[in-house]
Write a protein that holds these residues in place. Structure first.
Motif, PDB file in Angstrom:
ATOM      1  N   ARG A  69       0.845  -1.184   0.000  1.00  0.00           N
ATOM      2  CA  ARG A  69       0.000   0.000   0.000  1.00  0.00           C
ATOM      3  C   ARG A  69       0.888   1.244   0.000  1.00  0.00           C
ATOM      4  O   ARG A  69       1.873   1.298   0.740  1.00  0.00           O
ATOM      5  N   ASN A  70       0.539   2.223  -0.837  1.00  0.00           N
ATOM      6  CA  ASN A  70       1.253   3.509  -0.902  1.00  0.00           C
ATOM      7  C   ASN A  70       2.740   3.342  -1.191  1.00  0.00           C
ATOM      8  O   ASN A  70       3.573   4.106  -0.713  1.00  0.00           O
ATOM      9  N   GLY A  71       3.076   2.331  -1.981  1.00  0.00           N
ATOM     10  CA  GLY A  71       4.468   2.124  -2.349  1.00  0.00           C
ATOM     11  C   GLY A  71       5.314   1.446  -1.299  1.00  0.00           C
ATOM     12  O   GLY A  71       6.533   1.347  -1.461  1.00  0.00           O
ATOM     13  N   SER A  72       4.706   0.963  -0.210  1.00  0.00           N
ATOM     14  CA  SER A  72       5.449   0.273   0.834  1.00  0.00           C
ATOM     15  C   SER A  72       4.560  -0.826   1.395  1.00  0.00           C
ATOM     16  O   SER A  72       3.497  -1.132   0.854  1.00  0.00           O
ATOM     17  N   PHE A  73       4.998  -1.420   2.498  1.00  0.00           N
ATOM     18  CA  PHE A  73       4.263  -2.532   3.075  1.00  0.00           C
ATOM     19  C   PHE A  73       2.977  -2.053   3.739  1.00  0.00           C
ATOM     20  O   PHE A  73       2.913  -0.962   4.315  1.00  0.00           O
ATOM     21  N   ASN A  74       1.954  -2.898   3.654  1.00  0.00           N
ATOM     22  CA  ASN A  74       0.653  -2.606   4.246  1.00  0.00           C
ATOM     23  C   ASN A  74       0.670  -3.059   5.708  1.00  0.00           C
ATOM     24  O   ASN A  74       0.455  -4.236   6.009  1.00  0.00           O
ATOM     25  N   GLU A  75       0.917  -2.132   6.603  1.00  0.00           N
ATOM     26  CA  GLU A  75       0.985  -2.466   8.023  1.00  0.00           C
ATOM     27  C   GLU A  75      -0.362  -2.329   8.716  1.00  0.00           C
ATOM     28  O   GLU A  75      -0.488  -2.695   9.888  1.00  0.00           O
ATOM     29  N   ARG A 130      -7.743   6.917   7.460  1.00  0.00           N
ATOM     30  CA  ARG A 130      -7.121   5.655   7.860  1.00  0.00           C
ATOM     31  C   ARG A 130      -5.800   5.377   7.147  1.00  0.00           C
ATOM     32  O   ARG A 130      -5.283   4.268   7.214  1.00  0.00           O
ATOM     33  N   LYS A 131      -5.250   6.364   6.464  1.00  0.00           N
ATOM     34  CA  LYS A 131      -4.047   6.110   5.680  1.00  0.00           C
ATOM     35  C   LYS A 131      -2.799   5.988   6.547  1.00  0.00           C
ATOM     36  O   LYS A 131      -1.835   5.339   6.133  1.00  0.00           O
ATOM     37  N   LEU A 132      -2.785   6.605   7.701  1.00  0.00           N
ATOM     38  CA  LEU A 132      -1.641   6.496   8.605  1.00  0.00           C
ATOM     39  C   LEU A 132      -1.853   5.444   9.685  1.00  0.00           C
ATOM     40  O   LEU A 132      -1.000   5.287  10.555  1.00  0.00           O
ATOM     41  N   GLU A 133      -2.938   4.718   9.610  1.00  0.00           N
ATOM     42  CA  GLU A 133      -3.229   3.711  10.631  1.00  0.00           C
ATOM     43  C   GLU A 133      -2.251   2.548  10.515  1.00  0.00           C
ATOM     44  O   GLU A 133      -2.021   2.005   9.438  1.00  0.00           O
ATOM     45  N   GLY A 134      -1.660   2.174  11.652  1.00  0.00           N
ATOM     46  CA  GLY A 134      -0.706   1.073  11.673  1.00  0.00           C
ATOM     47  C   GLY A 134       0.684   1.436  11.220  1.00  0.00           C
ATOM     48  O   GLY A 134       1.520   0.543  11.032  1.00  0.00           O
ATOM     49  N   ARG A 135       0.971   2.706  11.039  1.00  0.00           N
ATOM     50  CA  ARG A 135       2.289   3.131  10.573  1.00  0.00           C
ATOM     51  C   ARG A 135       3.355   2.759  11.590  1.00  0.00           C
ATOM     52  O   ARG A 135       3.238   3.048  12.780  1.00  0.00           O
ATOM     53  N   ARG A 136       4.419   2.072  11.155  1.00  0.00           N
ATOM     54  CA  ARG A 136       5.541   1.610  11.986  1.00  0.00           C
ATOM     55  C   ARG A 136       5.096   0.633  13.060  1.00  0.00           C
ATOM     56  O   ARG A 136       5.780   0.446  14.070  1.00  0.00           O
ATOM     57  N   LYS A 137       3.933   0.005  12.883  1.00  0.00           N
ATOM     58  CA  LYS A 137       3.441  -0.931  13.891  1.00  0.00           C
ATOM     59  C   LYS A 137       4.069  -2.309  13.724  1.00  0.00           C
ATOM     60  O   LYS A 137       4.372  -2.980  14.718  1.00  0.00           O
ATOM     61  N   VAL A 138       4.263  -2.731  12.489  1.00  0.00           N
ATOM     62  CA  VAL A 138       4.763  -4.085  12.218  1.00  0.00           C
ATOM     63  C   VAL A 138       6.233  -4.056  11.820  1.00  0.00           C
ATOM     64  O   VAL A 138       7.031  -4.855  12.303  1.00  0.00           O
ATOM     65  N   ILE A 139       6.598  -3.132  10.962  1.00  0.00           N
ATOM     66  CA  ILE A 139       7.965  -3.058  10.446  1.00  0.00           C
ATOM     67  C   ILE A 139       8.593  -1.764  10.943  1.00  0.00           C
ATOM     68  O   ILE A 139       8.116  -0.675  10.622  1.00  0.00           O
TER      69      ILE A 139
END
Length: 727
Positions: free
Chosen positions: A268-274, A482-491
């Motif tokens: 998502r958005n050019g990076s991983f979907n977190e 919801r586009k920033l939801e989960g940012r830096r949460k997994v990776i």
């Protein structure tokens, strides 16, 4: 008087006489002292001392030896003549050349891979066009994506006491904020059309609403539908159902299937979907499965051991994240087993595909817009921009506007797979940026769902087809909640190995975009443009966009010390370092700061801001940073703005963007030119085509290939020497 003693007597009496037998006291080797006046070494000063440079040279030398040996063997067996021609009997055939090259160097052994947020494009070097596979995987789950959150639809309806009121009008479904912005955009469009001498009917919206409200659908039985859809079949025994489906098969699984399947989009958005993942390994395995199935079904590579003979050009975003690149490289080499991998940036690959040497590439994808200036085969680092919006936002906004106008299919839910595909189809067919299309028109579409009869709907549109795409220039109409939801949460973020500071690449243009999205205005032609597109007049003429003064690292004139100046004696001037809570002892002002901690805090603050502003302002910022004050280069970039990506296929978008840029930069009106790729290339595949051209040009003479043997030894440290861009 004592007589004079001889030298021998003195040595004997004073114990200075040598009594050993000239043997060393130890067998340990003696190391002589280094001559400090003439000290020199060649350690790590030659390329042949680096594995990254030495391995390709050794491989090239071994290949030449192998080719010479094969040619000598062919000559000895009578297959080749002395001239290098193939012999048949006693007479040579001059028109047939000897197959001297190694098989791994043929374009048929070259894979070009371009991963996007919505589609994966893959193909061989001999293919004219790539194969397109949706970048999605469906896995067995307790419920489908449309059943999550209590079945809440997308776009989200406004709820009262936890439910949508039955008597609520569609105009109230999405809140007053959306309604006010939609009406304001519609009013501005009517004014613009009157200025351009276009006829505007006053009751157009009433005609659309009245028609859509009273038009029922026509029912078509399944055996009479010639264009019926073949849904993915599942076995009658749920225990024998496959654990996952890939691509189009995943999108065609019935919603009420047994067992249930849920769609996962790993990018998502050019990076991983977190946001939709809770485990890093799950993202890793989903991407691996999608690529493996694409290699098997689309390219016919069924055996994993054959992939060791293939080379892969992997195309990465211009403004990439290091973790994304290293993870994808690890997947391709170690998990999938491809022999060699080369990294290429999207904008540079687009110029290869279009045949341009200098251009400003604007890539409008499904979930991101990438802007970058390319000059003489290199991406200008400070001009790279990544906006977190794209064609998916246009689709959602288009459906919102249609539902606002009493769309006859009021139950549309983009979380349902068949509704999602239908919405994409309606957007591609009806959305346009041409003012001539803003009239009351009648359309129809067929709704096909698994286990239901086909329904044919008729509806009318007016300005929804244009205003939804206008969201690129008024991004506040899009839903960014919801586009920033989960940012830096997994990776986690990539950090420097030595001091732990963030080391993801950034650019001056991207920093300016983040600051503008955070509330600071961009100066554009005498007006200050806020992120939501509202202009605020300023009395003076604005200077050209230049944000170099915001960073200490790019200034020629040094600034003052970071330590605060002491206050004069007898004054009560407050010290910000001392009086700020949490900054140390109140009696002793803070003198020293941790630069690593400041970088981490700055990166955290940037991660909290969604980089979204108007498309035309983002292009101007990228051009300003790409030209760096050179008027000639700025004019060249203005004349080479190239629109690519699926979102750029909207009719009239290029002409509209060109008009907006000329309004903002009237001094460059003659130079500004916005166009699609040349030679009638499909804008969606021009990046893939450029990767194919680059890979075929550099099969043997390119040092950027990363082999499995090198990667096993050095890992991602190879990228410092293998990338053609600054890593």
């Amino acid at each position: 008087m004592v007589g004079k003693k001889s030298g021998r007597a003195q040595l004997r009496e004073e114990g200075l006489e040598r009594t050993d037998n000239n043997l060393d006291l130890t067998t340990w080797p003696q190391v002589n002292m280094i001559n400090q006046k003439n000290y020199y070494t060649e350690f790590m000063k030659r390329e042949d001392q680096y594995l990254a440079f030495r391995a390709p040279q050794d491989e090239q030398r071994a290949r030449m030896v192998r080719e010479a040996r094969d040619k000598d063997r062919a000559l000895a067996q009578g297959i080749l003549t002395e001239g290098g021609n193939v012999a048949v009997g006693d007479e040579p055939m001059d028109d047939v050349e000897a197959p001297i090259l190694s098989r791994e160097d043929y374009p048929s052994k070259l894979i070009i891979l371009h991963i996007g947020s919505q589609n994966l494009r893959i193909g061989l070097g001999t293919d004219a066009l790539p194969k397109t596979v949706p970048m999605v995987i469906a896995r067995k789950w307790k419920e489908s994506e449309s059943e999550e959150d209590g079945g809440e639809p997308s776009p989200k309806r406004l709820k009262v006491d936890g439910a949508v009121p039955a008597d609520a009008f569609p105009e109230k479904w999405f809140g007053d904020d959306f309604s006010d912005q939609y009406l304001a955009m519609s009013s501005a469009l009517r004014v613009r059309m009157r200025t351009n001498k276009r006829r505007v009917l006053p009751n157009s919206k009433d005609l659309v609403v009245n028609f859509n409200r009273r038009t029922p659908p026509d029912i078509i039985s399944e055996h009479n539908d010639v264009n019926r859809i073949d849904w993915t079949e599942l076995p009658s025994d749920p225990t024998k159902a496959p654990s996952f489906f890939i691509g189009n098969d995943a999108l065609r699984i019935p919603e009420q299937s047994n067992p249930r399947y849920k769609l996962f989009w790993p990018i998502r958005n050019g990076s991983f979907n977190e946001k939709d993942y809770t485990n890093r390994n799950q993202i890793y395995h989903d991407i691996s499965k999608i690529i493996e199935e694409a290699l098997r079904t689309q390219l016919g590579i069924t055996r994993s051991r054959d992939l060791a003979n293939y080379k892969c050009v992997f195309i990465i975003p211009d403004l990439y994240e290091r973790t994304y690149v290293t993870t994808m490289l690890d997947i391709l080499i170690r998990d999938i087993g491809i022999g060699k991998v080369c990294l290429q940036q999207e904008s540079l690959s687009a110029t290869f595909g279009a045949g341009y040497s200098s251009a400003c590439v604007v890539d409008i994808g499904a979930h991101k817009i990438s802007i970058c200036c390319v000059d003489e085969g290199m991406c200008i680092e400070e001009s790279r921009i990544n906006l977190k919006m794209g064609g998916a936002d246009v689709t959602e906004t288009f459906i919102k506007m249609m539902l606002y106008g009493h769309f006859p299919y009021a139950d549309m839910n983009l979380k349902r797979r068949f509704d999602f595909l239908l919405a994409e189809e309606l957007k591609h067919k009806f959305c346009s940026m041409e003012e001539s299309s803003v009239i009351v028109q009648t359309w129809d579409f067929h709704l096909r769902a698994s286990g239901q009869d086909t329904r044919k709907y008729q509806f009318k549109t007016y300005d929804e087809t244009m205003l939804s795409v206008m969201g690129f220039f008024t991004p506040s109409i899009f839903d960014h909640t919801r586009k920033l939801e989960g940012r830096r949460k997994v990776i986690p973020r990539s950090v420097d190995l030595y001091d732990g500071s963030p080391n993801d690449p950034t650019s001056l243009a991207q920093i300016a975009i983040i600051e503008a999205a955070g509330g600071k205005a961009l100066s554009v032609n005498g007006t200050q443009e806020t992120p939501n597109g509202v202009a605020v007049s300023t009395p003076q003429r604005a200077a050209p966009l230049n944000f170099l003064g915001r960073l200490n690292d790019n200034e020629n004139t040094p600034r003052s010390s970071i330590a605060g100046s002491p206050a004069p004696d007898g004054t009560s001037t407050p010290n910000p370092d001392r009086d700020t809570p949490g900054m140390g002892d109140t009696d002793q002002p803070t003198i020293f700061r941790d630069p690593v901690l400041e970088k981490i805090k700055l990166a955290d603050e940037r991660d909290k801001v969604l980089p979204v502003i108007a498309l035309d302002h983002a292009i101007l910022e990228s051009l300003a940073q790409g030209a760096r004050g050179e008027d000639r280069k700025l004019r060249d970039f203005f004349g080479g703005i190239m629109l690519i990506g699926g979102g750029s296929k909207t009719p009239g978008l290029g002409a509209f963007l060109e008009t907006r840029l000329r309004e903002l930069r009237p001094y460059y009106g003659k130079e500004i030119l916005v166009g699609p790729p040349p030679r009638e290339f499909d804008p969606q595949v021009v990046i893939w085509k450029g990767g194919s051209v680059f890979g075929r040009l550099s099969l043997n003479g390119n040092d950027s290939w990363i082999s499995k043997s090198e990667y096993d030894i050095l890992g991602s440290r190879l990228l410092n020497n293998k990338c053609m861009f600054a890593w």
